[in-house]
Design a protein around this motif. Structure first.
Motif, PDB file in Angstrom:
ATOM      1  N   HIS A  51      51.514  -6.683  40.109  1.00 27.65           N
ATOM      2  CA  HIS A  51      51.393  -8.107  39.781  1.00 27.65           C
ATOM      3  C   HIS A  51      52.388  -8.472  38.674  1.00 27.65           C
ATOM      4  N   HIS A  52      52.370  -7.695  37.605  1.00 29.72           N
ATOM      5  CA  HIS A  52      53.376  -7.819  36.556  1.00 29.72           C
ATOM      6  C   HIS A  52      53.343  -6.563  35.691  1.00 29.72           C
ATOM      7  N   VAL A  53      54.403  -6.346  34.986  1.00 28.41           N
ATOM      8  CA  VAL A  53      54.501  -5.269  34.007  1.00 28.41           C
ATOM      9  C   VAL A  53      54.690  -5.958  32.663  1.00 28.41           C
ATOM     10  N   ALA A  54      53.914  -5.555  31.659  1.00 32.61           N
ATOM     11  CA  ALA A  54      53.978  -6.232  30.366  1.00 32.61           C
ATOM     12  C   ALA A  54      54.402  -5.276  29.261  1.00 32.61           C
ATOM     13  N   TYR A  55      55.270  -5.767  28.409  1.00 34.79           N
ATOM     14  CA  TYR A  55      55.736  -5.057  27.226  1.00 34.79           C
ATOM     15  C   TYR A  55      55.524  -5.954  26.019  1.00 34.79           C
ATOM     16  N   ARG A  56      55.634  -5.385  24.869  1.00 32.97           N
ATOM     17  CA  ARG A  56      55.593  -6.177  23.641  1.00 32.97           C
ATOM     18  C   ARG A  56      57.014  -6.601  23.294  1.00 32.97           C
ATOM     19  N   CYS A  57      57.145  -7.760  22.660  1.00 33.37           N
ATOM     20  CA  CYS A  57      58.452  -8.215  22.197  1.00 33.37           C
ATOM     21  C   CYS A  57      58.345  -8.657  20.742  1.00 33.37           C
ATOM     22  N   LYS A  58      59.485  -8.706  20.092  1.00 29.38           N
ATOM     23  CA  LYS A  58      59.538  -9.143  18.688  1.00 29.38           C
ATOM     24  C   LYS A  58      59.528 -10.663  18.588  1.00 29.38           C
ATOM     25  N   ASP A  59      60.213 -11.331  19.538  1.00 29.54           N
ATOM     26  CA  ASP A  59      60.355 -12.781  19.521  1.00 29.54           C
ATOM     27  C   ASP A  59      60.380 -13.264  20.968  1.00 29.54           C
ATOM     28  N   ALA A  60      59.357 -13.996  21.371  1.00 32.53           N
ATOM     29  CA  ALA A  60      59.221 -14.413  22.767  1.00 32.53           C
ATOM     30  C   ALA A  60      60.387 -15.283  23.223  1.00 32.53           C
ATOM     31  N   LYS A  61      60.793 -16.225  22.408  1.00 33.61           N
ATOM     32  CA  LYS A  61      61.887 -17.125  22.806  1.00 33.61           C
ATOM     33  C   LYS A  61      63.189 -16.347  22.948  1.00 33.61           C
ATOM     34  N   GLU A  62      63.493 -15.501  21.989  1.00 29.84           N
ATOM     35  CA  GLU A  62      64.711 -14.685  22.057  1.00 29.84           C
ATOM     36  C   GLU A  62      64.695 -13.812  23.316  1.00 29.84           C
ATOM     37  N   THR A  63      63.547 -13.243  23.626  1.00 25.97           N
ATOM     38  CA  THR A  63      63.414 -12.367  24.791  1.00 25.97           C
ATOM     39  C   THR A  63      63.637 -13.144  26.081  1.00 25.97           C
ATOM     40  N   VAL A  64      63.013 -14.300  26.221  1.00 27.12           N
ATOM     41  CA  VAL A  64      63.196 -15.135  27.412  1.00 27.12           C
ATOM     42  C   VAL A  64      64.669 -15.516  27.569  1.00 27.12           C
ATOM     43  N   GLU A  65      65.285 -15.933  26.483  1.00 26.44           N
ATOM     44  CA  GLU A  65      66.686 -16.350  26.539  1.00 26.44           C
ATOM     45  C   GLU A  65      67.604 -15.169  26.867  1.00 26.44           C
ATOM     46  N   TRP A  66      67.330 -13.997  26.300  1.00 29.37           N
ATOM     47  CA  TRP A  66      68.167 -12.813  26.535  1.00 29.37           C
ATOM     48  C   TRP A  66      68.098 -12.395  28.003  1.00 29.37           C
ATOM     49  N   TYR A  67      66.883 -12.301  28.559  1.00 30.37           N
ATOM     50  CA  TYR A  67      66.749 -11.891  29.959  1.00 30.37           C
ATOM     51  C   TYR A  67      67.345 -12.942  30.902  1.00 30.37           C
ATOM     52  N   GLY A  68      67.270 -14.205  30.517  1.00 27.24           N
ATOM     53  CA  GLY A  68      67.913 -15.249  31.313  1.00 27.24           C
ATOM     54  C   GLY A  68      69.423 -15.120  31.297  1.00 27.24           C
ATOM     55  N   LYS A  69      69.982 -14.930  30.116  1.00 32.01           N
ATOM     56  CA  LYS A  69      71.438 -14.846  29.961  1.00 32.01           C
ATOM     57  C   LYS A  69      72.002 -13.532  30.489  1.00 32.01           C
ATOM     58  N   MET A  70      71.356 -12.430  30.188  1.00 29.53           N
ATOM     59  CA  MET A  70      71.912 -11.119  30.529  1.00 29.53           C
ATOM     60  C   MET A  70      71.607 -10.678  31.955  1.00 29.53           C
ATOM     61  N   LEU A  71      70.400 -10.997  32.456  1.00 28.84           N
ATOM     62  CA  LEU A  71      69.997 -10.502  33.770  1.00 28.84           C
ATOM     63  C   LEU A  71      69.643 -11.616  34.754  1.00 28.84           C
ATOM     64  N   ASN A  72      69.897 -12.869  34.350  1.00 31.65           N
ATOM     65  CA  ASN A  72      69.694 -14.015  35.227  1.00 31.65           C
ATOM     66  C   ASN A  72      68.251 -14.146  35.709  1.00 31.65           C
ATOM     67  N   MET A  73      67.287 -13.779  34.864  1.00 28.99           N
ATOM     68  CA  MET A  73      65.868 -13.928  35.212  1.00 28.99           C
ATOM     69  C   MET A  73      65.375 -15.303  34.787  1.00 28.99           C
ATOM     70  N   ASP A  74      64.630 -15.939  35.673  1.00 25.34           N
ATOM     71  CA  ASP A  74      64.063 -17.245  35.360  1.00 25.34           C
ATOM     72  C   ASP A  74      62.759 -17.085  34.585  1.00 25.34           C
ATOM     73  N   PHE A  75      62.548 -17.975  33.638  1.00 24.92           N
ATOM     74  CA  PHE A  75      61.312 -18.062  32.855  1.00 24.92           C
ATOM     75  C   PHE A  75      60.310 -18.820  33.720  1.00 24.92           C
ATOM     76  N   VAL A  76      59.181 -18.177  34.072  1.00 22.89           N
ATOM     77  CA  VAL A  76      58.256 -18.801  35.021  1.00 22.89           C
ATOM     78  C   VAL A  76      56.919 -19.233  34.439  1.00 22.89           C
ATOM     79  N   LEU A  77      56.492 -18.634  33.322  1.00 24.46           N
ATOM     80  CA  LEU A  77      55.160 -18.963  32.822  1.00 24.46           C
ATOM     81  C   LEU A  77      55.031 -18.553  31.366  1.00 24.46           C
ATOM     82  N   ALA A  78      54.296 -19.354  30.610  1.00 20.91           N
ATOM     83  CA  ALA A  78      53.918 -18.994  29.244  1.00 20.91           C
ATOM     84  C   ALA A  78      52.421 -19.218  29.091  1.00 20.91           C
ATOM     85  N   ILE A  79      51.751 -18.253  28.468  1.00 23.22           N
ATOM     86  CA  ILE A  79      50.326 -18.363  28.168  1.00 23.22           C
ATOM     87  C   ILE A  79      50.171 -18.036  26.689  1.00 23.22           C
ATOM     88  N   ALA A  80      49.418 -18.846  25.976  1.00 23.44           N
ATOM     89  CA  ALA A  80      49.174 -18.592  24.560  1.00 23.44           C
ATOM     90  C   ALA A  80      47.717 -18.897  24.250  1.00 23.44           C
TER      91      ALA A  80
END
Length: 181
Positions: free
Chosen positions: A7-36
């Motif tokens: 379903h999904h694999v989850a890791y911890r990150c230091k900064d959610a926004k930085e992580t979303v932007e990095w994966y978008g820029k470096m690996l062309n992954m789309d940001f699909v959902l945020a839950i808080a």
């Protein structure tokens, strides 16, 4: 009963926004959902978090948690850094090389291309220190996988008894480890 897929694999990150932007820029992954939430739904403990989800292709989802109230994230000091990683498949070697060049142009240090015979890989780290692998199939992958399938149980059983690398598939990394092209 049978698992359908991850379903999904989850890791911890230091900064959610930085992580979303990095994966978008470096690996062309789309940001699909945020839950808080301010409380963890499974345990009900008070602990604010941001949980972000990225499209890793073909229905695969990579997720991260930012946990601002917890101590800085670390890693298991007894496990070598190369062991824990996530690997993503790319179409072919040309695309693998394109990603390598793109990542290096963006300042990401890339290891490889590593020849695993069945597939070829590059390795790098995301901004959280997680090791990431991109792998493409070898054109002869199907035949090599059939060869490996024939010896998998023999290898596993021998390993289980000796804790030494069985030699049934020594050919797999012979070229990579010998340095011969």
């Amino acid at each position: 009963m049978k698992i359908e897929q991850i379903h999904h694999v989850a890791y911890r990150c230091k900064d959610a926004k930085e992580t979303v932007e990095w994966y978008g820029k470096m690996l062309n992954m789309d940001f699909v959902l945020a839950i808080a939430e301010d409380h963890v739904p499974s345990t009900h403990e008070p602990d604010p978090y941001m949980h972000v989800f990225l499209d890793a292709g073909n229905g695969n989802v990579l997720a991260f948690f930012e946990l601002p109230t917890k101590p800085e994230m670390g890693r298991d000091p007894n496990t070598p850094i190369w062991v824990q990683h996530i690997a993503f498949k790319v179409k072919d070697r040309d695309e693998l090389i394109e990603f390598k060049e793109h990542l290096e142009k963006e300042g990401v240090e890339v290891l490889g291309v590593t020849d695993h015979s069945i597939f070829h890989s590059i390795y790098f780290f995301d901004p959280n220190g997680h090791r990431v692998e991109l792998a493409c199939p070898d054109p002869e992958e199907e035949a090599m996988l059939a060869r490996m399938d024939e010896v998998k149980w023999d290898m596993l059983n021998e390993w289980s008894q000796t804790k030494r690398a069985p030699k049934h598939a020594e050919w797999l990394h012979k070229k990579e480890l010998s340095g011969v092209e």
